[in-house]
Motif scaffolding. Structure first.
Motif, PDB file in Angstrom:
ATOM      1  N   ASN A 208       0.856  -1.190   0.000  1.00 19.05           N
ATOM      2  CA  ASN A 208       0.000   0.000   0.000  1.00 19.05           C
ATOM      3  C   ASN A 208       0.891   1.239   0.000  1.00 19.05           C
ATOM      4  O   ASN A 208       1.646   1.475   0.946  1.00 19.05           O
ATOM      5  CB  ASN A 208      -0.919   0.013   1.224  1.00 19.05           C
ATOM      6  N   ALA A 209       0.770   2.019  -1.035  1.00 14.87           N
ATOM      7  CA  ALA A 209       1.627   3.202  -1.175  1.00 14.87           C
ATOM      8  C   ALA A 209       1.336   4.254  -0.111  1.00 14.87           C
ATOM      9  O   ALA A 209       2.150   5.151   0.121  1.00 14.87           O
ATOM     10  CB  ALA A 209       1.449   3.808  -2.568  1.00 14.87           C
ATOM     11  N   ARG A 210       0.167   4.153   0.534  1.00 13.80           N
ATOM     12  CA  ARG A 210      -0.203   5.123   1.572  1.00 13.80           C
ATOM     13  C   ARG A 210       0.128   4.614   2.979  1.00 13.80           C
ATOM     14  O   ARG A 210      -0.449   5.053   3.969  1.00 13.80           O
ATOM     15  CB  ARG A 210      -1.695   5.465   1.474  1.00 13.80           C
ATOM     16  N   LEU A 211       1.071   3.707   3.069  1.00 11.04           N
ATOM     17  CA  LEU A 211       1.437   3.133   4.366  1.00 11.04           C
ATOM     18  C   LEU A 211       1.808   4.198   5.393  1.00 11.04           C
ATOM     19  O   LEU A 211       1.340   4.176   6.534  1.00 11.04           O
ATOM     20  CB  LEU A 211       2.624   2.167   4.196  1.00 11.04           C
ATOM     21  N   LEU A 212       2.639   5.151   5.011  1.00 13.13           N
ATOM     22  CA  LEU A 212       3.121   6.149   5.972  1.00 13.13           C
ATOM     23  C   LEU A 212       1.989   7.046   6.453  1.00 13.13           C
ATOM     24  O   LEU A 212       1.927   7.390   7.647  1.00 13.13           O
ATOM     25  CB  LEU A 212       4.236   6.992   5.357  1.00 13.13           C
TER      26      LEU A 212
END
Length: 460
Positions: A208-212
């Motif tokens: 998931n690219a929105r992890l942070l």
């Protein structure tokens, strides 16, 4: 990135006009980006900057980095403070170094009258921290990640880069042609954080690219949840807990009536409040053990939190109290006299007409009284001591009961049992168990004309 940084800081009130801000600068890319961004901000706002640097002396390059930062700050007109860490250790190095750094930052803040400390923690640091805490286990509070702001020293600790990724930071540093130093110890995979940084977080980012962003949101939600729970538990603490000299008493009926989830959060908060004063920790396993014990119908039990402090159940009462070591002390008592056993207990065998001999202070609020008529001429002298195993109390002329059984039948708490006094003569005939009862041997005969009173005064 520059505009996002300024707008975010303004929206969140991370800085204000006339702030004096201490920047913790290591020389790595993260901290050098923070320094350059704050320099740009200082050109727009009336903000004063100070730089603090810790030379950990763990690498050959450490002295070079310190020298570069010193020269850089001198050129920019920024006050610079540094210190060298001379106490490197092979055990607990990461924690020891962190404590050293923040102690130094606090000293510089107080010395320079800075009201804020800023560090360069970023979004990847947040994800790494949450994963590390999850792997270690613990309570809700211990799972909270890196906070954007929190009280520190005489002001606040601010992390203004948490919304940015490591990739964002490196990209902006390249655009600005910033000079920074790479710390090769970050490649050492014997360190847990480095393993998570190199092997875990990159894989999760692929998922998931929105992890942070999710990690930051989750940490914020945990922080809010903890604040909400603590606010409610503080109300319950003030209502249902009584603080005494060496104990905390909890309303037993109220605690037992709570559902398990509320018992957990109340006890977690209770120990946070009480044990923190004693510098004693409560482990998650101990909290879960208490929840299991609360479900059982056992009348009395205790759980040790240190060599001295125990959480106890005694019938319907719950308490956190210091374990009292009872000595094998004894006292001698005669008719027509009263004696202090200690500063909290007094006993006398007096004629009714002599009760004015009782010290006036024993009539004040806070003193409890055990009073029974007492026959004359039972013995020349009496002895007060602690009970012994197997001793029996005369209930009638022919019926006796073990003292231990008497305590059980009358639901006497363990703490009270340990401090009970046995009143005997030189032949070990038991005349009383104080402050609970007198034995059959102490019954007055109707022919007694001189009435005595056994008076025992005590305070908890």
């Amino acid at each position: 990135m520059e505009n996002l940084f300024f707008n975010h800081g303004k929206d969140k009130l991370l800085w204000e006009t006339e702030d004096k801000i201490l920047l913790a600068i290591s020389g790595g890319v993260d901290s050098m980006v923070l320094l350059r961004l704050m320099e740009k901000l200082a050109l727009k706002e009336t903000i004063f900057l100070v730089v603090a640097h810790v030379n950990h002396k763990l690498r050959q390059e450490s002295d070079e980095e310190e020298a570069y930062l010193r020269a850089y700050c001198k050129r920019k007109g920024i006050p610079f403070y540094s210190i060298q860490w001379q106490q490197a250790t092979s055990f607990g190095m990461e924690e020891a170094a962190r404590n050293f750094r923040y102690n130094f930052f606090q000293e510089v803040m107080e010395q320079t009258a800075c009201n804020k400390l800023m560090t360069a923690h970023h979004g990847d640091d947040q994800a790494e921290t949450l994963i590390m805490k999850l792997a270690r286990g613990g309570s809700l509070n211990s799972h909270i990640g890196i906070q954007v702001r929190q009280p520190f020293s005489n002001g606040e600790l601010i992390r203004p880069l948490l919304q940015f990724s490591k990739e964002d930071i490196r990209k902006w540093a390249a655009e600005q042609s910033l000079v920074f130093f790479e710390d090769q110890t970050n490649e050492d995979t014997h360190v847990q954080r480095n393993r998570i940084r190199k092997w875990v977080v990159p894989e999760l980012k692929k998922e998931n690219a929105r992890l942070l962003a999710h990690a930051q949101q989750f940490s914020q939600q945990l922080e809010w949840a903890e604040a909400l729970i603590s606010e409610q538990m503080e109300k319950e603490f003030q209502t249902h807990v009584k603080k005494q000299a060496e104990s905390w008493q909890i309303e037993g009926d109220w605690l037992m009536a709570l559902p398990e989830n509320q018992q957990y959060f109340f006890l977690s908060y209770f120990f946070k409040k009480s044990l923190s004063e004693l510098q004693v920790g409560a482990k998650e396993e101990q909290l879960l053990q208490l929840l299991r014990l609360l479900k059982k119908e056992k009348a009395q039990w205790q759980v040790a939190f240190s060599n001295e402090w125990f959480f106890k159940k005694s019938y319907q009462q719950f308490s956190l109290e210091k374990n009292k070591q009872v000595t094998d002390e004894h006292h001698v008592l005669h008719y027509d006299e009263g004696v202090y056993l200690n500063d909290r207990e007094w006993i006398g065998i007096l004629k009714n007409v002599e009760l004015d001999k009782v010290p006036a202070e024993l009539e004040q609020i806070g003193w409890s009284t055990f009073r029974q008529d007492f026959p004359k001429d039972l013995a020349k002298e009496f002895f007060l001591r602690r009970r012994r195993d197997g001793e029996r109390l005369h209930l009638t002329k022919n019926l006796t009961k073990k003292v231990s059984r008497y305590f059980i039948d009358n639901k006497v708490m363990n703490a009270k049992r340990a401090t009970a006094w046995v009143l005997t003569d030189s032949k070990n005939n038991i005349y009383g168990l104080l402050p609970f009862t007198l034995s059959y041997l102490s019954i007055m005969e109707e022919t007694d004309k001189i009435h005595y009173v056994l008076l025992y005064k005590y305070r908890e």
